[in-house]
Design an enzyme around this catalytic site. Sequence first.
Site, short mmCIF file in Angstrom:
data_model
loop_
_atom_site.label_atom_id
_atom_site.label_comp_id
_atom_site.label_asym_id
_atom_site.label_seq_id
_atom_site.Cartn_x
_atom_site.Cartn_y
_atom_site.Cartn_z
N ASP A 1 62.78 -63.42 82.94
CA ASP A 1 62.06 -64.30 83.86
C ASP A 1 61.96 -63.60 85.22
OD1 ASP A 1 61.07 -66.28 85.45
OD2 ASP A 1 62.34 -67.85 84.61
N CYS B 1 56.57 -70.20 77.95
CA CYS B 1 57.74 -69.82 78.75
C CYS B 1 58.31 -71.10 79.37
CB CYS B 1 57.38 -68.75 79.79
SG CYS B 1 56.18 -69.25 81.04
N ARG C 1 55.25 -65.78 83.13
CA ARG C 1 55.13 -64.94 81.93
C ARG C 1 54.03 -65.39 80.97
NH1 ARG C 1 61.27 -65.71 80.39
NH2 ARG C 1 60.73 -67.68 81.38
P1 4NP Z 1 58.01 -68.61 83.90
O1 4NP Z 1 58.89 -68.48 85.24
O2 4NP Z 1 58.85 -69.40 82.93
O3 4NP Z 1 57.81 -67.20 83.45
O4 4NP Z 1 56.73 -69.31 84.29
C1 4NP Z 1 59.38 -69.59 85.91
C2 4NP Z 1 58.61 -70.21 86.88
C3 4NP Z 1 59.10 -71.31 87.55
C4 4NP Z 1 60.36 -71.79 87.25
C5 4NP Z 1 61.12 -71.18 86.28
C6 4NP Z 1 60.62 -70.08 85.60
N1 4NP Z 1 60.88 -72.92 87.95
O5 4NP Z 1 62.06 -73.25 87.75
O6 4NP Z 1 60.15 -73.54 88.72
#
Ligand code: 4NP
Length: 144
Positions: free
Chosen positions: A117, A3, A9
Site C-alpha cells: 500500500d 484494494c 492501487r
Molecule cells: P489503496 O490505498 O488501498 O491502494 O487505495 C489506500 C488509500 C486510502 C486508505 C487506505 C489505503 N485510507 O485508509 O484512507
Amino acid sequence: MVCLGNICRSPLAEGILKSKVNASKVFVDSAGTGHWHVGDEPDQRSIAVGKKHNIDITNQRGRQFTVKDFEDFDLIYVMDNSNKENVLALAENDFQKEKVKLILDEIFPDENVDVPDPYFGGNSGFEKVFKMLDEACEEIAGRL
Ligand code: 4NP
C-alpha cells in the site's frame, strides 16, 4: 481489481489492464473493501504515475466492493492478503471464493506477494506499484 481504499492501487490496476485488453470483450472495473473514498477521484500520486505512462485514470471514482460483484465478475484480483481476507469474508460459496486471486500470483506464483500500500509513502512507492501491476496485467491480458 480490489484494494482497500480504491484510490491508489486498484485504480491503477484497472487503468493498466484496460490499456491491454479489448474493451468490447473484457469489462474491467475496480473497487475498495473500505467505504472512506466512495465517490472520490484517485489519489493524485496514482493519477501522476499513470499519466507518466500514458494511462489516464482521472475519470474513475471510488466505489465499495459489494457481494453483487461476485455475480458481475468472473475474476476478482486483490492487491494484498488483507484485501483477500476482506473479500473472502463476503463470499457466499466456494464458487465465489474461487474467483478471488492475489494479483501478484500472476507473476510470482505461490509466493504470496502483496502489492504494498503506497498511501503513506512517497512517489517512489507509486512507481514501484505501477511496475508490479504492469507486469501482472501483461500476464493477465495475455491469458485473457
Ligand atoms: P489503496 O490505498 O488501498 O491502494 O487505495 C489506500 C488509500 C486510502 C486508505 C487506505 C489505503 N485510507 O485508509 O484512507
